[in-house]
Scaffold this active site. Sequence first.
Site, PDB file in Angstrom:
ATOM      1  CE  LYS A   1      -3.233  -2.604   2.847  1.00  0.00           C
ATOM      2  NZ  LYS A   1      -3.846  -2.725   4.188  1.00  0.00           N
TER       3      LYS A   1
ATOM      4  CE1 TYR B   1       5.319  -6.503  21.733  1.00  0.00           C
ATOM      5  CE2 TYR B   1       7.271  -7.140  20.488  1.00  0.00           C
ATOM      6  CZ  TYR B   1       5.969  -7.387  20.892  1.00  0.00           C
ATOM      7  OH  TYR B   1       5.331  -8.520  20.455  1.00  0.00           O
TER       8      TYR B   1
ATOM      9  CG  ASP C   1       2.091  -4.590  10.706  1.00  0.00           C
ATOM     10  OD1 ASP C   1       2.972  -4.956  11.515  1.00  0.00           O
ATOM     11  OD2 ASP C   1       1.160  -5.338  10.337  1.00  0.00           O
TER      12      ASP C   1
ATOM     13  CB  THR D   1      -3.061 -11.091   7.052  1.00  0.00           C
ATOM     14  OG1 THR D   1      -3.139 -10.470   5.764  1.00  0.00           O
ATOM     15  CG2 THR D   1      -2.679 -12.547   6.883  1.00  0.00           C
TER      16      THR D   1
END
Length: 247
Positions: A14, A87, A96, A120
């Site tokens: 995209k 994280y 993403d 997905t």
Amino acid sequence: MRALVFDVGNTAAKYGYFENNELREAGKVLLDNALLELVQRLLPEHAVVSSVVEPTAIWAEALRREVGGKVLEFASATTPLPITNAYATPTTLGADRLAAAVGAAWLRPGQDTLIVDAGTALKCDWLEGGHTFRGGSIAPGLRMRFQALHMFTGRLPLVELPVAAPVDIPLTGTDTSSAIRSGVLNGAVAEVNGLIDSYRQQSPNLGTLLAGGDAGFFQPRLKGPIFVVPELVLIGLYRILVHNVEI
């Protein structure tokens, strides 16, 4: 500032074209003459490319031949960010997910946000205080759930995601196909609503941003307030690019 951003995902690449902080154009593109035509038509000053499936070097090399300014290859573990990444394993964090968190921070500054990316994979990520990415959950997306039931059993049929599913999907399937449809679709909605409830126990003023190809399915079925931002990852990539151009 004129900029092109590219998000190379599991099913499509995209792009988004931004001018003066506004998304002017978005679509899908292939790494061939279409990319060259896109750059020559829009004449961006800078570009950023991010991928969850393949190295970004080939895309970046093609862009550097045409773009005179900065061409950024976004890497979750090393690229400077306008938010804090808490994280525990940044090298394994999907680009993403982190880009979506940056987009959420731009759209909801200073606010607790749950990001639901229904693509997905079905990802639910927590942005604390509008500035700190904490992580979240990853589960199979809707099509993956349908495919798994078909592939890993001997007789269950492959059921497709309805193009325009009614808001109320029968809880009790009266044949095998409708039972699969109930299990996958009602189960996924219950799963996400359960996560929203759990996060709201931590943050009563929580807002939820919904993105991804299946956002239209989830939007009328999730507990509000829900804000649908289809191009959230592209917005986040643009803000990451701006941050790196300005530092």
